[in-house]
Design a protein around this motif. Structure first.
Motif, PDB file in Angstrom:
ATOM      1  N   PRO A  69       0.829  -1.207   0.000  1.00 23.59           N
ATOM      2  CA  PRO A  69       0.000   0.000   0.000  1.00 23.59           C
ATOM      3  C   PRO A  69       0.864   1.258   0.000  1.00 23.59           C
ATOM      4  N   THR A  70       0.273   2.338  -0.476  1.00 21.66           N
ATOM      5  CA  THR A  70       0.972   3.615  -0.545  1.00 21.66           C
ATOM      6  C   THR A  70       0.140   4.674   0.171  1.00 21.66           C
ATOM      7  N   GLY A  71       0.732   5.833   0.367  1.00 25.67           N
ATOM      8  CA  GLY A  71      -0.008   6.958   0.915  1.00 25.67           C
ATOM      9  C   GLY A  71      -0.411   6.783   2.366  1.00 25.67           C
ATOM     10  N   LYS A  72      -1.456   7.517   2.759  1.00 27.28           N
ATOM     11  CA  LYS A  72      -1.878   7.551   4.160  1.00 27.28           C
ATOM     12  C   LYS A  72      -2.433   6.213   4.642  1.00 27.28           C
ATOM     13  N   ILE A  73      -3.023   5.441   3.733  1.00 25.63           N
ATOM     14  CA  ILE A  73      -3.551   4.148   4.169  1.00 25.63           C
ATOM     15  C   ILE A  73      -2.411   3.224   4.568  1.00 25.63           C
ATOM     16  N   ALA A  74      -1.263   3.353   3.920  1.00 28.38           N
ATOM     17  CA  ALA A  74      -0.097   2.538   4.284  1.00 28.38           C
ATOM     18  C   ALA A  74       0.355   2.863   5.705  1.00 28.38           C
TER      19      ALA A  74
END
Length: 246
Positions: free
Chosen positions: A140-145
């Motif tokens: 996952p990437t971004g804030k969810i990561a």
């Protein structure tokens, strides 16, 4: 959500209300009275959204035949059944499918179960196609990561929990990732129930009805769950996570 006008059996635009000029040499018959109340208002119907990619785009994780059956038959049936229910209460056609499912307690009792099952099926599958993409998957990437790492320790630990929890869903249903009390949480629902009915916006969800995987994986649900991560569209998941936080 795809919608078009005039889902009722006829539209006002299809009903001619013009009058011809009477022949002065002939007696004028009684003019038929138009009952304006009998003309249904133009309502919003629900449509099957097109797949955002080719049927083969998710190979080898999800096969072509499953995609055709899942989208063109199963999802289409949910949409058709939902429209059939809304015809009985045309005023509901002005609401989005999400609003119908979110506010199930306000739906007339005679169609509530149909809306729950088929409105839920429409909402769930529309999300499902969007959170997958060709050449998807990976970490996952971004804030969810960041949130996954914070709440589960690692992506690997999250996947393990999600897969194990969803694999245990008895019969047909879905596995979901929701945001509750400032933390991510894995939950399941039976049939086509959606977390929004309980006030939770789904960030990510996987379909474990047999029609989603049986042609390729037969009764090996855990194999399907493991392979499905290769399709995830993390950009879309991040958009949904942002919405869930509002």
């Amino acid at each position: 959500m795809g919608r078009s006008r005039c889902a009722s059996r006829f539209c006002p635009s299809m009903v001619s209300l013009t009058r011809s000029t009477p022949d002065p040499g002939k007696p004028v018959p009684d003019s038929p009275q138009v009952d304006e109340g009998s003309i249904q208002e133009d309502i919003l119907a629900y449509e099957l959204p097109p797949l955002p990619y080719d049927y083969a785009a998710l190979e080898p994780h999800i096969d072509v035949e499953t995609m055709k059956l899942h989208h063109d038959k199963h999802h289409a049936t949910y949409v058709n059944n939902l429209n059939g229910a809304i015809e009985k209460h045309p005023e509901l056609g002005k609401q989005s499918p999400e609003d119908l499912v979110r506010n199930l307690s306000t739906i007339p009792e005679d169609i509530r179960t149909v809306v729950r099952n088929n409105g839920g099926g429409h909402v769930n599958h529309t999300m499902f196609w969007a959170i997958m993409k060709p050449k998807g998957g990976g970490d996952p990437t971004g804030k969810i990561a960041d949130q996954i790492k914070k709440d589960f320790g690692s992506f690997a630990d999250f996947k393990k929990l999600f897969n194990e929890t969803t694999a245990k869903q008895f019969g047909s249903g879905w596995g979901w990732l929701i945001f509750e009390g400032g933390k991510l949480k894995v939950v399941t629902t039976p049939n086509q129930d959606n977390p929004i009915t309980q006030g939770h916006y789904p960030i990510l969800g996987n379909d474990v009805w047999e029609h989603a995987y049986y042609l390729k994986y037969q009764n090996k649900r855990p194999d399907y769950l493991a392979a499905w991560w290769g399709t995830v569209n993390w950009d879309e998941v991040n958009k949904r996570f942002e919405h869930a936080q509002k």
